[in-house]
Design a protein around this motif. Sequence first.
Motif, PDB file in Angstrom:
ATOM      1  N   ILE A 130       0.838  -1.214   0.000  1.00 50.42           N
ATOM      2  CA  ILE A 130       0.000   0.000   0.000  1.00 50.42           C
ATOM      3  C   ILE A 130       0.871   1.262   0.000  1.00 50.42           C
ATOM      4  CG2 ILE A 130      -1.714   1.339   1.303  1.00 50.42           C
ATOM      5  CD1 ILE A 130      -2.762  -1.314   2.429  1.00 50.42           C
ATOM      6  N   ARG A 131       1.965   1.230   0.767  1.00 47.88           N
ATOM      7  CA  ARG A 131       2.768   2.443   0.935  1.00 47.88           C
ATOM      8  C   ARG A 131       3.427   2.898  -0.363  1.00 47.88           C
ATOM      9  NH1 ARG A 131       8.055   2.307   1.948  1.00 47.88           N
ATOM     10  NH2 ARG A 131       8.122   3.686   3.723  1.00 47.88           N
ATOM     11  N   THR A 132       3.499   2.006  -1.352  1.00 46.87           N
ATOM     12  CA  THR A 132       4.153   2.397  -2.601  1.00 46.87           C
ATOM     13  C   THR A 132       3.154   2.905  -3.642  1.00 46.87           C
ATOM     14  OG1 THR A 132       3.884   0.210  -3.548  1.00 46.87           O
ATOM     15  CG2 THR A 132       5.903   0.585  -2.313  1.00 46.87           C
ATOM     16  N   VAL A 159       9.430   7.693  13.984  1.00 49.69           N
ATOM     17  CA  VAL A 159       8.145   7.802  14.689  1.00 49.69           C
ATOM     18  C   VAL A 159       7.037   7.268  13.773  1.00 49.69           C
ATOM     19  CG1 VAL A 159       6.513   9.414  15.737  1.00 49.69           C
ATOM     20  CG2 VAL A 159       8.966   9.842  15.927  1.00 49.69           C
ATOM     21  N   GLY A 160       6.225   6.346  14.293  1.00 55.55           N
ATOM     22  CA  GLY A 160       5.183   5.713  13.464  1.00 55.55           C
ATOM     23  C   GLY A 160       5.855   4.829  12.431  1.00 55.55           C
ATOM     24  N   THR A 161       6.716   3.964  12.914  1.00 58.83           N
ATOM     25  CA  THR A 161       7.603   3.195  12.021  1.00 58.83           C
ATOM     26  C   THR A 161       6.863   2.186  11.155  1.00 58.83           C
ATOM     27  OG1 THR A 161       9.713   2.022  12.003  1.00 58.83           O
ATOM     28  CG2 THR A 161       8.141   1.320  13.669  1.00 58.83           C
ATOM     29  N   ILE A 180       9.138   3.476  16.668  1.00 59.18           N
ATOM     30  CA  ILE A 180       8.021   3.436  17.634  1.00 59.18           C
ATOM     31  C   ILE A 180       6.711   3.500  16.872  1.00 59.18           C
ATOM     32  CG2 ILE A 180       6.916   4.749  19.500  1.00 59.18           C
ATOM     33  CD1 ILE A 180       9.611   5.170  20.666  1.00 59.18           C
ATOM     34  N   ASP A 181       5.769   2.700  17.284  1.00 53.52           N
ATOM     35  CA  ASP A 181       4.466   2.678  16.622  1.00 53.52           C
ATOM     36  C   ASP A 181       3.401   2.255  17.632  1.00 53.52           C
ATOM     37  OD1 ASP A 181       3.757   2.587  13.373  1.00 53.52           O
ATOM     38  OD2 ASP A 181       2.230   1.690  14.674  1.00 53.52           O
ATOM     39  N   LEU A 182       2.175   2.709  17.347  1.00 45.64           N
ATOM     40  CA  LEU A 182       1.042   2.382  18.217  1.00 45.64           C
ATOM     41  C   LEU A 182       0.524   0.977  17.944  1.00 45.64           C
ATOM     42  CD1 LEU A 182      -0.255   4.343  20.215  1.00 45.64           C
ATOM     43  CD2 LEU A 182      -1.847   5.020  18.433  1.00 45.64           C
ATOM     44  N   ASP A 208       3.560   5.960  21.764  1.00 44.48           N
ATOM     45  CA  ASP A 208       2.661   6.962  21.214  1.00 44.48           C
ATOM     46  C   ASP A 208       3.457   8.206  20.827  1.00 44.48           C
ATOM     47  OD1 ASP A 208       0.741   8.849  20.738  1.00 44.48           O
ATOM     48  OD2 ASP A 208      -0.478   8.288  22.470  1.00 44.48           O
ATOM     49  N   MET A 209       3.223   8.706  19.630  1.00 37.56           N
ATOM     50  CA  MET A 209       4.028   9.837  19.151  1.00 37.56           C
ATOM     51  C   MET A 209       3.883  11.097  20.017  1.00 37.56           C
ATOM     52  SD  MET A 209       2.130  11.116  15.718  1.00 37.56           S
ATOM     53  CE  MET A 209       0.409  10.760  15.428  1.00 37.56           C
ATOM     54  N   TYR A 210       2.818  11.152  20.833  1.00 35.86           N
ATOM     55  CA  TYR A 210       2.659  12.343  21.674  1.00 35.86           C
ATOM     56  C   TYR A 210       3.454  12.241  22.976  1.00 35.86           C
ATOM     57  CZ  TYR A 210      -1.209  13.189  18.516  1.00 35.86           C
ATOM     58  OH  TYR A 210      -1.964  13.387  17.393  1.00 35.86           O
ATOM     59  N   ILE A 224       9.484  11.331  10.601  1.00 43.26           N
ATOM     60  CA  ILE A 224       8.034  11.074  10.773  1.00 43.26           C
ATOM     61  C   ILE A 224       7.492  10.915   9.365  1.00 43.26           C
ATOM     62  CG2 ILE A 224       5.916  11.822  11.913  1.00 43.26           C
ATOM     63  CD1 ILE A 224       7.403  13.827  13.442  1.00 43.26           C
ATOM     64  N   HIS A 225       7.445   9.688   8.922  1.00 41.79           N
ATOM     65  CA  HIS A 225       7.161   9.402   7.519  1.00 41.79           C
ATOM     66  C   HIS A 225       5.731   8.907   7.367  1.00 41.79           C
ATOM     67  CE1 HIS A 225       7.397   7.021   3.749  1.00 41.79           C
ATOM     68  NE2 HIS A 225       8.280   7.928   3.400  1.00 41.79           N
ATOM     69  N   GLN A 226       4.877   9.723   6.760  1.00 44.16           N
ATOM     70  CA  GLN A 226       3.482   9.352   6.484  1.00 44.16           C
ATOM     71  C   GLN A 226       2.702   9.019   7.749  1.00 44.16           C
ATOM     72  OE1 GLN A 226       2.409  10.040   3.812  1.00 44.16           O
ATOM     73  NE2 GLN A 226       3.344   9.104   2.045  1.00 44.16           N
TER      74      GLN A 226
HETATM   75  C1  LIG Z   1       0.862   5.269   7.082  1.00 41.42           C
HETATM   76  S1  LIG Z   1       1.707   4.322   8.245  1.00 41.42           S
HETATM   77  C2  LIG Z   1       3.382   4.756   7.913  1.00 41.42           C
HETATM   78  C3  LIG Z   1       4.339   3.748   8.416  1.00 41.42           C
HETATM   79  C4  LIG Z   1       5.813   4.035   8.051  1.00 41.42           C
HETATM   80  N1  LIG Z   1       6.277   5.286   8.610  1.00 41.42           N
HETATM   81  C5  LIG Z   1       5.989   3.978   6.563  1.00 41.42           C
HETATM   82  O1  LIG Z   1       6.136   5.042   5.964  1.00 41.42           O
HETATM   83  O2  LIG Z   1       5.891   2.891   6.006  1.00 41.42           O
HETATM   84  C6  LIG Z   1       1.354   5.253   9.712  1.00 41.42           C
HETATM   85  C7  LIG Z   1       1.821   4.575  10.978  1.00 41.42           C
HETATM   86  O3  LIG Z   1       1.637   5.499  12.043  1.00 41.42           O
HETATM   87  C8  LIG Z   1       1.237   4.762  13.188  1.00 41.42           C
HETATM   88  N2  LIG Z   1       0.612   5.666  14.144  1.00 41.42           N
HETATM   89  C9  LIG Z   1      -0.590   6.291  14.031  1.00 41.42           C
HETATM   90  N3  LIG Z   1      -0.821   7.027  15.139  1.00 41.42           N
HETATM   91  C10 LIG Z   1       0.260   6.867  15.950  1.00 41.42           C
HETATM   92  C11 LIG Z   1       0.613   7.382  17.230  1.00 41.42           C
HETATM   93  N4  LIG Z   1      -0.211   8.195  17.920  1.00 41.42           N
HETATM   94  N5  LIG Z   1       1.789   7.015  17.763  1.00 41.42           N
HETATM   95  C12 LIG Z   1       2.619   6.166  17.099  1.00 41.42           C
HETATM   96  N6  LIG Z   1       2.324   5.641  15.892  1.00 41.42           N
HETATM   97  C13 LIG Z   1       1.173   5.995  15.321  1.00 41.42           C
HETATM   98  C14 LIG Z   1       0.308   3.711  12.610  1.00 41.42           C
HETATM   99  O4  LIG Z   1       0.118   2.631  13.492  1.00 41.42           O
HETATM  100  C15 LIG Z   1       1.027   3.333  11.329  1.00 41.42           C
HETATM  101  O5  LIG Z   1       1.894   2.256  11.508  1.00 41.42           O
END
Ligand SMILES: C[S@@+](CC[C@H](N)C(=O)[O-])C[C@H]1O[C@@H](n2cnc3c(N)ncnc32)[C@H](O)[C@@H]1O
Length: 313
Positions: A130-132, A159-161, A180-182, A208-210, A224-226
Amino acid sequence: MEMGFDRILSALKAVGEETRLRILALFRTGELTVTELVTILRQSQPRVSRHLRLLCEAGLLERYREGTWIFYRLAEGGPEGDLARAIMKYIPFSEQILMHDGARLEEIKQERRGKANKYFSDNAENWDRIRTLYVSEDDVEKVLLDVTSDMKINDFLDVGTGTGRILEVFADRIGRGTGIDLSREMLAVARVNLEKANLHNCQVRQGDMYDLALNDGSMDLILIHQVLHFADDPCSALKETSRLLRKNGRVIVVDFAPHNLEYLRDEQAHRRLGFKDEEIMGWLNNVGLKSDPPIHLKGKDLDLSIWVANKTE
Ligand SMILES: C[S@@+](CC[C@H](N)C(=O)[O-])C[C@H]1O[C@@H](n2cnc3c(N)ncnc32)[C@H](O)[C@@H]1O
């Protein structure tokens, strides 16, 4: 900064009413839609809209439309925004009615977060495909390596790996990498990916990113990618990254430029339909980072922006 007798009078009048003070208090942690405020306050939509209009006219709140959603947030700059934040400091959040509002706000946030989390737990296995879909991954990764080629990176945070792709991209440029990811499901895929690629200098964990539960000044580079388009308070997430950066550290935000693909809200739990350059740069600036001119990449249906900012003090 003085704000003129009429302006201060109209701002104080706007906030000098019970529901409007409750509304202001709700903006302590990010942006909200009218529908969310109606649910929290349990008042009719026309009533809530009227209160919001008065708060916006007095300059304390800002309104912006994105697709079919209208967001409200505390005014970003100017004396009215400062006044709103100053009033916020004196609001007694332990007052019963405000505690109730706060509890309902928390429920809404949990619900929202639950939706996004469900999307990622349902799609963890497919995420790398999906990411591509939108922008060439190779182009993005090349820019990311280019804009960090001058750095010595001991400590790297993603962040949000998600499935850990960005850790893989940086693994041989860094001392240690943390993702780090939720979502536990995304992290499960990330662990397999890192293991397969033999990346023993990278690890992932839930968080949590916050509130990243890492030490102040402990990171050289944060990505912080996507992720920010899922956030209800992107500025707080950026503030947290600023706290973690060492002097001369760098944060890179990669996200969509403004777009109209409204279906991404329903199908992929996006909250924001991309970001304007000035919006992200304004937040970076507010959290004490100095941003470079953003980089833009054209995609099939969506364009991508890359914002780079440094901690100079
Ligand atoms: C669109 S994906 C992107 C994943 C990765 N950065 C990439 O580019 O492939 C967004 C990610 O952000 C995570 N996410 C959403 N809210 C978050 C939060 N509050 N804290 C940490 N991660 C979070 C989601 O679980 C998801 O894995």
